[in-house]
Every structure is written in structure tokens, then in C-alpha cells.
Write a protein that holds these residues in place. Sequence first.
Motif, mmCIF file in Angstrom:
data_model
loop_
_atom_site.group_PDB
_atom_site.id
_atom_site.type_symbol
_atom_site.label_atom_id
_atom_site.label_comp_id
_atom_site.label_asym_id
_atom_site.label_seq_id
_atom_site.Cartn_x
_atom_site.Cartn_y
_atom_site.Cartn_z
ATOM 1 N N THR A 140 0.834 -1.204 0.000
ATOM 2 C CA THR A 140 0.000 0.000 0.000
ATOM 3 C C THR A 140 0.868 1.253 0.000
ATOM 4 N N SER A 141 1.903 1.248 0.824
ATOM 5 C CA SER A 141 2.784 2.404 0.931
ATOM 6 C C SER A 141 3.499 2.698 -0.378
ATOM 7 N N THR A 142 4.069 1.673 -1.014
ATOM 8 C CA THR A 142 4.824 1.912 -2.244
ATOM 9 C C THR A 142 3.895 2.206 -3.419
ATOM 10 N N TYR A 143 2.672 1.685 -3.361
ATOM 11 C CA TYR A 143 1.698 1.997 -4.406
ATOM 12 C C TYR A 143 1.314 3.473 -4.349
ATOM 13 N N ILE A 144 1.072 3.985 -3.151
ATOM 14 C CA ILE A 144 0.765 5.413 -2.984
ATOM 15 C C ILE A 144 1.967 6.255 -3.411
ATOM 16 N N ASP A 145 3.159 5.823 -3.037
ATOM 17 C CA ASP A 145 4.371 6.535 -3.471
ATOM 18 C C ASP A 145 4.463 6.585 -4.988
ATOM 19 N N MET A 146 4.093 5.470 -5.635
ATOM 20 C CA MET A 146 4.142 5.404 -7.095
ATOM 21 C C MET A 146 3.199 6.437 -7.717
ATOM 22 N N TRP A 162 -6.016 14.264 -5.897
ATOM 23 C CA TRP A 162 -7.280 13.690 -6.375
ATOM 24 C C TRP A 162 -7.202 12.167 -6.393
ATOM 25 N N ASP A 163 -6.144 11.623 -7.008
ATOM 26 C CA ASP A 163 -6.005 10.172 -7.126
ATOM 27 C C ASP A 163 -6.031 9.488 -5.766
ATOM 28 N N ILE A 164 -5.237 9.998 -4.844
ATOM 29 C CA ILE A 164 -5.118 9.336 -3.546
ATOM 30 C C ILE A 164 -6.373 9.581 -2.707
ATOM 31 N N GLY A 165 -7.006 10.753 -2.875
ATOM 32 C CA GLY A 165 -8.273 10.992 -2.197
ATOM 33 C C GLY A 165 -9.326 9.993 -2.623
ATOM 34 N N MET A 166 -9.417 9.735 -3.929
ATOM 35 C CA MET A 166 -10.366 8.736 -4.424
ATOM 36 C C MET A 166 -9.941 7.332 -4.005
ATOM 37 N N GLY A 167 -8.635 7.120 -3.904
ATOM 38 C CA GLY A 167 -8.150 5.838 -3.405
ATOM 39 C C GLY A 167 -8.562 5.599 -1.966
ATOM 40 N N VAL A 169 -11.287 6.829 -0.551
ATOM 41 C CA VAL A 169 -12.716 6.503 -0.603
ATOM 42 C C VAL A 169 -12.909 5.044 -1.015
ATOM 43 N N GLY A 170 -12.157 4.617 -2.023
ATOM 44 C CA GLY A 170 -12.276 3.248 -2.490
ATOM 45 C C GLY A 170 -11.877 2.232 -1.438
ATOM 46 N N ALA A 171 -10.774 2.482 -0.774
ATOM 47 C CA ALA A 171 -10.304 1.549 0.258
ATOM 48 C C ALA A 171 -11.306 1.455 1.399
ATOM 49 N N ALA A 172 -11.775 2.601 1.879
ATOM 50 C CA ALA A 172 -12.751 2.599 2.975
ATOM 51 C C ALA A 172 -14.046 1.920 2.553
ATOM 52 N N SER A 173 -14.458 2.118 1.309
ATOM 53 C CA SER A 173 -15.687 1.510 0.813
ATOM 54 C C SER A 173 -15.604 -0.007 0.817
ATOM 55 N N CYS A 174 -14.403 -0.537 0.622
ATOM 56 C CA CYS A 174 -14.212 -1.989 0.594
ATOM 57 C C CYS A 174 -13.842 -2.560 1.960
ATOM 58 N N GLY A 175 -13.925 -1.735 2.995
ATOM 59 C CA GLY A 175 -13.712 -2.238 4.347
ATOM 60 C C GLY A 175 -12.289 -2.219 4.836
ATOM 61 N N VAL A 176 -11.392 -1.555 4.117
ATOM 62 C CA VAL A 176 -10.012 -1.434 4.589
ATOM 63 C C VAL A 176 -10.004 -0.557 5.843
ATOM 64 N N THR A 177 -9.291 -1.009 6.873
ATOM 65 C CA THR A 177 -9.256 -0.288 8.146
ATOM 66 C C THR A 177 -7.836 -0.281 8.709
ATOM 67 N N THR A 179 -4.118 0.243 10.060
ATOM 68 C CA THR A 179 -2.878 0.782 9.518
ATOM 69 C C THR A 179 -2.950 0.969 8.009
ATOM 70 N N GLU A 180 -3.614 0.037 7.316
ATOM 71 C CA GLU A 180 -3.714 0.130 5.863
ATOM 72 C C GLU A 180 -4.498 1.368 5.440
ATOM 73 N N LEU A 181 -5.590 1.651 6.124
ATOM 74 C CA LEU A 181 -6.356 2.852 5.792
ATOM 75 C C LEU A 181 -5.575 4.099 6.181
ATOM 76 N N ASP A 182 -4.843 4.014 7.282
ATOM 77 C CA ASP A 182 -4.033 5.161 7.721
ATOM 78 C C ASP A 182 -3.011 5.573 6.666
ATOM 79 N N LEU A 183 -2.502 4.611 5.905
ATOM 80 C CA LEU A 183 -1.542 4.928 4.854
ATOM 81 C C LEU A 183 -2.191 5.780 3.764
ATOM 82 N N TRP A 184 -3.431 5.458 3.404
ATOM 83 C CA TRP A 184 -4.159 6.271 2.429
ATOM 84 C C TRP A 184 -4.427 7.668 2.992
ATOM 85 N N ILE A 185 -4.816 7.718 4.263
ATOM 86 C CA ILE A 185 -5.081 9.019 4.892
ATOM 87 C C ILE A 185 -3.818 9.877 4.888
#
Length: 279
Positions: A140-146, A162-167, A169-177, A179-185
Motif C-alpha cells: 500500500t505504501s509503495t503503491y501510494i508513493d508510485m 485527487w487520485d489518492i483521495g479517491m483511493g 474513498v475506495g479503500a474505505a468503501s471496501c472495508g479497509v481499516t 494501519t492500511e487505511l491510515d496509509l491512504w489518509i
Amino acid sequence: MSKRLFIMFLVVILGSFTTAWALTIVDGGDRLVETQNVDGGWGWPLTGTSASNTIGPIAMGLIKAYEQTNDPTYLAALSNTGSYLLTKQYNFSPSDGYLAKALDEVFGGTTYTTHVNTNFYGPLAAGTYNRNNAGTLYSTSTYIDMIQTARHNAGYGNMAAWDIGMGLVGAASCGVTGTELDLWIAGVEDEINVLNSAAYYDVIGLAGALYGLAFVGEEFDPTAGAHAAAASLADLADILASYQIDGGGFAWNSAYVIPNDGNETIQETASLIRAVLVA
């Protein structure tokens, strides 16, 4: 009863929508069905081979049209889009998460979120997501870095927000919680802190970032960038609202909040409505 007659019936009975708005929904939905490829995706910008990174936002528009009309033609088109999503394994986009959740809400069950979790969010959490089947494994971390590196190196750094903001939303919508969600935040917050109002797409960048943080209920006080003076999401929403041009639209850059100068865009307008509403 035709779709248009049905919509007109709703207008008369419910009295909640204008006729023009209702017919716009029908015309928009019809156009999305008309331009959909046989495989369930859409070409870019209008025709051609389906672009795997555009089905999320496009299909969400069709879902909204279906919710207003219950048109079986729209439902069949959405089923085709669902089939397309289920073929994705190595080429997911940040928006696929919220599309999967929306499709599950339309059809029932968890078919689509399960697929995205199994093939995208799960491998990201394990550090084994083989993007484009190219052999480089992403966490997740290296994907966001990419995403950040690609956008900034291309000269469109504001789009990373925009991309990571929508990411997010997508992660939270699929139930990601957790540390993994914190990386998107954290990725969204990092991009807010480097938003550049003198560069391309600062408006939609702020809209995506604001929408993502508001979607998960994460407060934020920027410490750098164009919006360092803001102290909260409410402040950021006020800034976003201030970018509206007389007449209702929004421009691609905050320096061009000028009526009738050719810089107004539809995508920014639609995105900002969503962002301000959720914030």
C-alpha cells in the motif's frame, strides 16, 4: 411507459426535481449506455478500446442514473461493467474500490468488493500486488508513493491529491481499516500540504483530497502548501466553494475563477459538488 414519461410522472407526483434536471439524468444515462463497449468498459475519451482506469467514475454516473430511473437497460449495462471489473487482476485503479461497493449495493451480495479485496487490497497489504503483471511488487505504501511520483514527475502534481483521495474513498468503501487505511489518509494529507495554486489542477486536487478525508471522518489542519492557513476540513471546504465562478461552474485552476473566459470545466464542477457536500 417510456423513461421520459416515467420521469415526468415522478416530477408531477413528487414535485422534487425540475423537468430539465430529470431529463438530463435520462439523456446522460442513455448516452453512457450508447457509448459503452461490449466488454462493459468505455473508450477514452469517447471511443476505442476500453480504458481500465475510467470505469469507476463513469459507471458511478450510470449507477446514479439507474437509481433515479430503475431503467432495466441501465441495469444490464451495469452488469456488463461488473463483468469487466471482475476481469481485472493486475490493473486496478484507486476508483475501483468505490465502484465495487456501489455495484454490490445495486445487485446485492459482496461479489465485487470480494474480488477487489482479494486481488487488490489484500495483495497491497501483503506487499505482493504485481501491478500490470510487470514483476514489481507493491505494498500500500509503495503503491501510494508510485502515484505521487508519477503525477509529480509528469508535471501534474496536484492530481495526486485527487487520485489518492479517491483511493482513500475506495479503500474505505471496501472495508479497509487500521494501519492500511491510515496509509491512504497520510498520503492524502501529504498531498494537501504540497498543493500548488499556481500549477495545473489545484481545484480538482483539493476536491479529491477533501472528499477522501471527509468520507472517512478524518479532520486535518494543513501545515504547508497553498492552504497552510486553513485549520480544518471546514476551512478547506470554504476555500473550495470560493472557487465557484459566477454562473455555478468551476475552473481547472483557482487563478481562473473568471466568468466566460473558457476555463470552466465539467469534471471539476461535478467533483466539487460532491466534495463540498460530504465535507
